[in-house]
Design a protein around this motif. Structure first.
Motif, PDB file in Angstrom:
ATOM      1  N   LEU A  92       0.810  -1.217   0.000  1.00  0.00           N
ATOM      2  CA  LEU A  92       0.000   0.000   0.000  1.00  0.00           C
ATOM      3  C   LEU A  92       0.843   1.266   0.000  1.00  0.00           C
ATOM      4  CD1 LEU A  92      -2.688   1.434   0.014  1.00  0.00           C
ATOM      5  CD2 LEU A  92      -2.810   1.095   2.504  1.00  0.00           C
ATOM      6  N   GLY A  93       1.823   1.357   0.867  1.00  0.00           N
ATOM      7  CA  GLY A  93       2.651   2.560   0.928  1.00  0.00           C
ATOM      8  C   GLY A  93       3.322   2.879  -0.401  1.00  0.00           C
ATOM      9  N   PRO A  94       3.987   1.901  -1.021  1.00  0.00           N
ATOM     10  CA  PRO A  94       4.582   2.159  -2.340  1.00  0.00           C
ATOM     11  C   PRO A  94       3.552   2.579  -3.388  1.00  0.00           C
ATOM     12  CG  PRO A  94       5.554   0.198  -1.379  1.00  0.00           C
ATOM     13  CD  PRO A  94       4.433   0.602  -0.463  1.00  0.00           C
ATOM     14  N   TYR A  95       2.357   1.979  -3.354  1.00  0.00           N
ATOM     15  CA  TYR A  95       1.303   2.403  -4.285  1.00  0.00           C
ATOM     16  C   TYR A  95       0.877   3.838  -4.006  1.00  0.00           C
ATOM     17  CZ  TYR A  95      -3.507   3.166  -5.827  1.00  0.00           C
ATOM     18  OH  TYR A  95      -4.649   3.719  -6.340  1.00  0.00           O
ATOM     19  N   GLU A  96       0.685   4.184  -2.746  1.00  0.00           N
ATOM     20  CA  GLU A  96       0.257   5.543  -2.411  1.00  0.00           C
ATOM     21  C   GLU A  96       1.298   6.566  -2.862  1.00  0.00           C
ATOM     22  OE1 GLU A  96      -2.592   4.735   1.473  1.00  0.00           O
ATOM     23  OE2 GLU A  96      -0.420   4.844   1.765  1.00  0.00           O
ATOM     24  N   GLU A  97       2.574   6.239  -2.679  1.00  0.00           N
ATOM     25  CA  GLU A  97       3.635   7.131  -3.170  1.00  0.00           C
ATOM     26  C   GLU A  97       3.574   7.248  -4.689  1.00  0.00           C
ATOM     27  OE1 GLU A  97       8.462   7.679  -2.642  1.00  0.00           O
ATOM     28  OE2 GLU A  97       7.629   5.651  -2.689  1.00  0.00           O
ATOM     29  N   PHE A  98       3.410   6.106  -5.353  1.00  0.00           N
ATOM     30  CA  PHE A  98       3.384   6.088  -6.821  1.00  0.00           C
ATOM     31  C   PHE A  98       2.213   6.894  -7.367  1.00  0.00           C
ATOM     32  CE2 PHE A  98       2.038   4.323 -10.874  1.00  0.00           C
ATOM     33  CZ  PHE A  98       3.236   4.205 -11.579  1.00  0.00           C
ATOM     34  N   VAL A  99       1.008   6.650  -6.855  1.00  0.00           N
ATOM     35  CA  VAL A  99      -0.188   7.269  -7.441  1.00  0.00           C
ATOM     36  C   VAL A  99      -0.260   8.763  -7.135  1.00  0.00           C
ATOM     37  CG1 VAL A  99      -1.858   6.859  -5.549  1.00  0.00           C
ATOM     38  CG2 VAL A  99      -2.626   6.821  -7.932  1.00  0.00           C
ATOM     39  N   THR A 100       0.188   9.190  -5.967  1.00  0.00           N
ATOM     40  CA  THR A 100       0.159  10.621  -5.663  1.00  0.00           C
ATOM     41  C   THR A 100       1.169  11.383  -6.523  1.00  0.00           C
ATOM     42  OG1 THR A 100       1.623  10.193  -3.764  1.00  0.00           O
ATOM     43  CG2 THR A 100      -0.734  10.426  -3.308  1.00  0.00           C
ATOM     44  N   GLY A 270      -9.141  -2.794 -15.557  1.00  0.00           N
ATOM     45  CA  GLY A 270     -10.310  -3.660 -15.645  1.00  0.00           C
ATOM     46  C   GLY A 270     -10.122  -5.050 -15.074  1.00  0.00           C
ATOM     47  N   VAL A 271      -9.006  -5.312 -14.388  1.00  0.00           N
ATOM     48  CA  VAL A 271      -8.799  -6.674 -13.888  1.00  0.00           C
ATOM     49  C   VAL A 271      -9.175  -6.833 -12.419  1.00  0.00           C
ATOM     50  CG1 VAL A 271      -6.905  -6.994 -15.533  1.00  0.00           C
ATOM     51  CG2 VAL A 271      -6.375  -6.418 -13.168  1.00  0.00           C
ATOM     52  N   TYR A 272      -9.483  -5.738 -11.724  1.00  0.00           N
ATOM     53  CA  TYR A 272      -9.731  -5.819 -10.284  1.00  0.00           C
ATOM     54  C   TYR A 272     -10.412  -4.516  -9.872  1.00  0.00           C
ATOM     55  CZ  TYR A 272      -8.570  -7.384  -5.508  1.00  0.00           C
ATOM     56  OH  TYR A 272      -8.629  -7.849  -4.217  1.00  0.00           O
ATOM     57  N   PRO A 273     -11.332  -4.544  -8.918  1.00  0.00           N
ATOM     58  CA  PRO A 273     -11.974  -3.289  -8.491  1.00  0.00           C
ATOM     59  C   PRO A 273     -11.008  -2.400  -7.700  1.00  0.00           C
ATOM     60  CG  PRO A 273     -13.291  -5.219  -7.876  1.00  0.00           C
ATOM     61  CD  PRO A 273     -11.941  -5.722  -8.262  1.00  0.00           C
ATOM     62  N   VAL A 274     -10.675  -1.260  -8.277  1.00  0.00           N
ATOM     63  CA  VAL A 274      -9.798  -0.283  -7.621  1.00  0.00           C
ATOM     64  C   VAL A 274     -10.346   1.111  -7.892  1.00  0.00           C
ATOM     65  CG1 VAL A 274      -7.457   0.644  -7.400  1.00  0.00           C
ATOM     66  CG2 VAL A 274      -7.775  -1.769  -8.015  1.00  0.00           C
ATOM     67  N   SER A 275     -10.460   1.918  -6.864  1.00  0.00           N
ATOM     68  CA  SER A 275     -10.778   3.336  -7.056  1.00  0.00           C
ATOM     69  C   SER A 275      -9.957   4.159  -6.082  1.00  0.00           C
ATOM     70  CB  SER A 275     -12.280   3.608  -6.881  1.00  0.00           C
ATOM     71  OG  SER A 275     -12.705   3.370  -5.560  1.00  0.00           O
ATOM     72  N   ALA A 276      -9.941   5.453  -6.303  1.00  0.00           N
ATOM     73  CA  ALA A 276      -9.087   6.318  -5.493  1.00  0.00           C
ATOM     74  C   ALA A 276      -9.645   7.733  -5.457  1.00  0.00           C
ATOM     75  CB  ALA A 276      -7.665   6.341  -6.060  1.00  0.00           C
ATOM     76  N   PHE A 296     -11.646  -3.703   2.043  1.00  0.00           N
ATOM     77  CA  PHE A 296     -10.840  -4.037   0.873  1.00  0.00           C
ATOM     78  C   PHE A 296     -10.080  -2.836   0.306  1.00  0.00           C
ATOM     79  CE2 PHE A 296     -13.366  -7.822   1.007  1.00  0.00           C
ATOM     80  CZ  PHE A 296     -12.605  -8.805   0.384  1.00  0.00           C
ATOM     81  N   GLY A 297     -10.427  -1.627   0.683  1.00  0.00           N
ATOM     82  CA  GLY A 297      -9.755  -0.452   0.143  1.00  0.00           C
ATOM     83  C   GLY A 297      -8.279  -0.442   0.488  1.00  0.00           C
ATOM     84  N   GLY A 298      -7.434  -0.374  -0.537  1.00  0.00           N
ATOM     85  CA  GLY A 298      -5.996  -0.368  -0.304  1.00  0.00           C
ATOM     86  C   GLY A 298      -5.416  -1.744  -0.053  1.00  0.00           C
ATOM     87  N   ASN A 299      -6.118  -2.792  -0.488  1.00  0.00           N
ATOM     88  CA  ASN A 299      -5.588  -4.149  -0.277  1.00  0.00           C
ATOM     89  C   ASN A 299      -4.370  -4.394  -1.156  1.00  0.00           C
ATOM     90  OD1 ASN A 299      -6.370  -5.962  -2.734  1.00  0.00           O
ATOM     91  ND2 ASN A 299      -8.220  -4.756  -2.317  1.00  0.00           N
ATOM     92  N   PRO A 300      -3.524  -5.359  -0.799  1.00  0.00           N
ATOM     93  CA  PRO A 300      -2.263  -5.560  -1.530  1.00  0.00           C
ATOM     94  C   PRO A 300      -2.441  -5.857  -3.019  1.00  0.00           C
ATOM     95  CG  PRO A 300      -2.206  -6.721   0.567  1.00  0.00           C
ATOM     96  CD  PRO A 300      -3.608  -6.216   0.403  1.00  0.00           C
ATOM     97  N   VAL A 301      -3.453  -6.642  -3.375  1.00  0.00           N
ATOM     98  CA  VAL A 301      -3.657  -6.949  -4.792  1.00  0.00           C
ATOM     99  C   VAL A 301      -4.020  -5.688  -5.567  1.00  0.00           C
ATOM    100  CG1 VAL A 301      -5.005  -8.282  -6.456  1.00  0.00           C
ATOM    101  CG2 VAL A 301      -4.355  -9.321  -4.279  1.00  0.00           C
ATOM    102  N   ALA A 302      -4.922  -4.889  -5.003  1.00  0.00           N
ATOM    103  CA  ALA A 302      -5.320  -3.640  -5.659  1.00  0.00           C
ATOM    104  C   ALA A 302      -4.122  -2.725  -5.863  1.00  0.00           C
ATOM    105  CB  ALA A 302      -6.394  -2.937  -4.832  1.00  0.00           C
ATOM    106  N   ALA A 303      -3.272  -2.623  -4.847  1.00  0.00           N
ATOM    107  CA  ALA A 303      -2.102  -1.752  -4.940  1.00  0.00           C
ATOM    108  C   ALA A 303      -1.159  -2.200  -6.049  1.00  0.00           C
ATOM    109  CB  ALA A 303      -1.379  -1.717  -3.591  1.00  0.00           C
ATOM    110  N   ALA A 304      -0.881  -3.497  -6.102  1.00  0.00           N
ATOM    111  CA  ALA A 304       0.028  -4.016  -7.127  1.00  0.00           C
ATOM    112  C   ALA A 304      -0.557  -3.854  -8.520  1.00  0.00           C
ATOM    113  CB  ALA A 304       0.330  -5.489  -6.838  1.00  0.00           C
ATOM    114  N   VAL A 305      -1.848  -4.130  -8.645  1.00  0.00           N
ATOM    115  CA  VAL A 305      -2.522  -4.029  -9.941  1.00  0.00           C
ATOM    116  C   VAL A 305      -2.535  -2.590 -10.437  1.00  0.00           C
ATOM    117  CG1 VAL A 305      -4.826  -4.110 -10.978  1.00  0.00           C
ATOM    118  CG2 VAL A 305      -3.936  -6.111  -9.779  1.00  0.00           C
TER     119      VAL A 305
END
Length: 416
Positions: A92-100, A270-276, A296-305
């Motif tokens: 999650l942390g790496p995803y949050e850094e990446f997306v922001t 389109g492979v997994y439910p993710v929103s932000a 489920f918000g911020g789960n590891p699969v969502a972050a990687a995807v």
């Protein structure tokens, strides 16, 4: 009506009958049963191949089953799928850094679906209004646009024009003011009439309304008005974002940075439910522990995807592809319109486009045309009766666009 142009195979009928018998009837799909997708193509249970010109309402911008995105999902799913937010996880942390950094904001609040993200943005806007702007408790109002589509939760349908989505679902949530879309004067009149406005929620292009593109300058002027009257500009880019319109975000066509950005759909390819929901600290810091969340918000699969999906958009230059091929598609559609009066109007930006069929909104003609498209190997769907959305995956090529234009013209000619 559904089977007016083609007989269904017995195999397809079995799947359709199961959905009709065991599933709630909250959708009205075209009678095509799909079992495989790759890139711009999908195949039905009988092996017939189609161009996908809906892209799961712009969720599959990167193409069906993109190997990098699917690979990220499979790898993470074999390691750790869910911790809830009771604990930290290493994705999650790496995803949050990446997306922001990717979108230029201080913080992100991760959720799962587009409607959840809209609800999150509304709560965030209201809390900011009370705790930062100083609006008296329970008096905050949010401006929305007529003919909007932000989802179908109870709060969202409270400010919808769609009576099909509203009827028999009340009582509705208060606190919203509706104004005409693409009307700067109407926006300013409300903003200056009261000091209780918390924000303005807007689709940069109204997708469900039939790909209604506002006048040049509308978004920039709206953002400037919001700044002047100290209201938050909230951009719902669930459908228009992630390169669909030829820019990373549709608001980027007018160099606008929203105060709150809502993303979903293609943020996962389109492979997994993710929103932000993204915002800067001055807004996002009003949310404290326990005030909003999702198991489920911020789960590891969502972050990687999501990281993989956004890397594909960047590395494969999908914004540029959408911008260039959108012009090719609209030019071709306008040429068809010049030869066929069935097309009343062509509109769009990038690869989010629509044709308006020359018939009443309550006519079945647009549906019948989409059925004919499917016969010839292209899948699209009507919206608001007489409008057909045309939005292929952004990995489509110019050669494929021309082939699809040929299918569209052939199908339309059958109705002359």
């Amino acid at each position: 009506m559904e089977q007016s142009h083609q007989a269904l195979s017995s195999k397809a009928e079995v799947f359709i009958e199961k959905e009709n018998k065991y599933g709630a009837h909250n959708y009205h799909p075209l009678p095509v049963v799909l079992e495989k997708g790759e890139g711009v193509y999908v195949w039905d249970v009988d092996g017939k191949k189609y161009y996908d010109f809906l892209s799961a309402y712009s969720a599959v911008n990167q193409g069906h089953c993109h190997p990098k995105i699917v690979g990220a999902m499979v790898k993470q799913a074999q390691t750790l799928t869910l911790t809830s937010r009771a604990f930290y996880n290493d994705q999650l942390g790496p995803y949050e850094e990446f997306v922001t950094e990717y979108f230029g904001f201080d913080k992100v609040l991760p959720m799962n679906t587009g409607a959840e993200a809209v609800e999150t943005a509304l709560k965030l806007c209201r809390k900011w209004a009370y705790e930062v702007k100083g609006i008296p408790e329970n008096q905050a109002q949010i401006i929305v646009c007529e003919n909007n589509f932000h989802g179908r939760t109870t709060t969202i349908i409270s400010f919808s024009n769609d009576e099909n989505a509203r009827k028999s679902f009340g009582p509705f949530t208060a606190g919203f003011i509706k104004i005409p879309y693409d009307d700067i004067e109407a926006l300013e009149n409300v903003l200056k009439s009261t000091n209780t406005i918390a924000g303005f929620l807007v689709e940069p292009i109204q997708g469900e309304a039939g790909v209604y593109v506002p006048a040049d300058g509308y978004l920039a002027k709206a953002k400037a008005l919001c700044e002047h009257y100290n209201a938050l500009f909230i951009a719902d880019e669930v459908q228009t974002g992630i390169a669909r319109t030829g820019k990373l975000l549709a608001v980027h066509h007018e160099n606008v940075q929203p105060d709150i950005l809502i993303l979903g759909k293609a943020i996962s390819g389109g492979v997994y439910p993710v929103s932000a929901v993204l915002a800067n600290n001055a807004v996002m810091n009003v949310i404290k522990p326990g005030q909003h969340g999702s198991t489920f918000g911020g789960n590891p699969v969502a972050a990687a995807v999501a990281i993989a999906a956004l890397e594909v958009v960047r590395d494969e230059n999908l914004s540029q592809n959408a911008a260039y091929l959108g012009v090719v598609l609209r030019t071709g559609l306008n040429e068809i319109a010049s030869r066929n009066p069935l097309i009343k109007l062509v509109r769009g930006k990038g690869l989010l486009n629509a044709i308006v069929i020359n018939c009443d909104e309550d006519s079945d003609l647009a549906w019948d045309i989409c059925m004919k498209f499917s016969e010839y190997g292209l899948l699209a769907k009507p919206t608001h009766g007489n409008k057909i959305r045309l939005a292929p995956p952004l990995v489509i090529t110019e050669t494929q666009i021309h082939e699809c234009l040929g299918i569209i013209e052939r199908a339309l000619n059958d109705f002359r």
